[in-house]
Write an enzyme that holds these catalytic residues in place. Structure first.
Site, mmCIF file in Angstrom:
data_model
loop_
_atom_site.group_PDB
_atom_site.id
_atom_site.type_symbol
_atom_site.label_atom_id
_atom_site.label_comp_id
_atom_site.label_asym_id
_atom_site.label_seq_id
_atom_site.Cartn_x
_atom_site.Cartn_y
_atom_site.Cartn_z
ATOM 1 N N ARG A 91 0.893 -1.310 0.027
ATOM 2 C CA ARG A 91 0.031 0.056 0.086
ATOM 3 C C ARG A 91 0.949 1.401 -0.029
ATOM 4 N NH1 ARG A 91 -5.399 -0.681 1.144
ATOM 5 N NH2 ARG A 91 -5.553 0.731 2.854
ATOM 6 N N ASP A 116 -2.294 12.349 9.912
ATOM 7 C CA ASP A 116 -3.432 12.175 9.302
ATOM 8 C C ASP A 116 -4.111 13.269 9.433
ATOM 9 O OD1 ASP A 116 -6.289 11.027 8.985
ATOM 10 O OD2 ASP A 116 -5.437 9.088 8.937
ATOM 11 N N TYR A 127 -7.513 6.577 17.647
ATOM 12 C CA TYR A 127 -6.583 6.525 16.314
ATOM 13 C C TYR A 127 -6.475 8.096 16.222
ATOM 14 C CZ TYR A 127 -5.338 6.834 11.564
ATOM 15 O OH TYR A 127 -4.463 7.055 10.390
#
Length: 244
Positions: free
Chosen positions: A16, A142, A155
């Site tokens: 990925r 992120d 997360y």
């Protein structure tokens, strides 16, 4: 072996996004240490492909980043193989969506161990080598670190910790080592495809109205390592405008 080429250690490099970063950096002249945990066959296949392009340019280093002793061992293995370390890309992560009520202490600790503690320990172990090389670190954070989602509380906290670590390391390792981060948006869906309605909502919230490519992230990492000579402590959002 002491290679004349710059060497980068990439965590989570077997598949990925990590594999795309590895292929991009290898194509631009880096020798690569490909970290994997469970995906050894994929890592070996990628290393073989890269070695066929440039012999002796890729190696696989395997470890479970939940183990606190793994980061130092990975850096030592990279040095033993290549004799130098010029860059570190902290890409490996655990992504486990869960409502707050279903997130217990063990789940929280597991996310923190891999997503935040391991990058800290890797940077600590790599620091002497990176300082000698005037090197760089790129952390993959992120957008949820800054814009949390209700089912990603733990997360998001782990990625927010990595964002804070990016800025702290930028101060601690200056002036020899630059430390920056890339915050991807909608680049890869979960391997099971995820919820189609959620995917549609994410793309609707993305001003560019489309999914990004793994190459977009790989190119951003490459620029931060090779071209952003006067940038440190920065977070580069590659998210199609979702942070707007």
């Amino acid at each position: 072996m002491d290679t004349p080429r710059p060497v980068v250690l990439i965590t989570g490099a077997a598949r990925r996004l990590g594999a795309a970063i590895a292929r991009h950096l290898h194509a631009h002249g880096h020798d690569v240490a490909l970290h994997c945990n469970a995906s050894r066959a994929d890592a070996d296949a990628l290393a073989a492909t890269l070695d066929a392009e440039r012999p002796g340019s890729a190696a696989v280093v395997q470890a479970d980043l939940a183990d606190a002793d793994a980061p130092a061992a990975l850096v030592a293995a990279t040095m033993a193989r290549f004799g130098r370390l010029d860059a570190l890309v902290n890409n490996a992560a655990i992504f486990t969506p869960a409502p707050l009520e279903d997130s217990d202490a063990a789940a929280f600790d597991a996310l923190m161990a891999v997503n935040a503690r391991a990058p800290f320990l890797l940077a600590r172990a790599a620091a002497p080598h990176l300082r000698r090389a005037d090197g760089a670190i790129v952390n993959i954070v992120d957008l949820y670190a800054e814009r949390p989602r209700a089912d990603l509380v733990a997360y998001a906290a782990s990625k927010a910790a990595l964002l804070g670590l990016t800025r702290g390391l930028a101060v601690a390792l200056a002036p020899q080592v630059r430390v920056n981060a890339v915050a991807p948006g909608a680049i890869l869906w979960p391997e099971d495809g995820g919820d189609p309605e959620l995917r549609a909502r994410i793309l609707e919230a993305t001003p560019l109205r489309r999914q990004g490519r793994v190459e977009d992230i790989a190119e951003a990492v490459g620029w931060l390592l090779r071209g952003a000579g006067f940038s440190t402590g920065e977070v580069l959002h590659v998210d199609g405008g979702r942070m707007l």
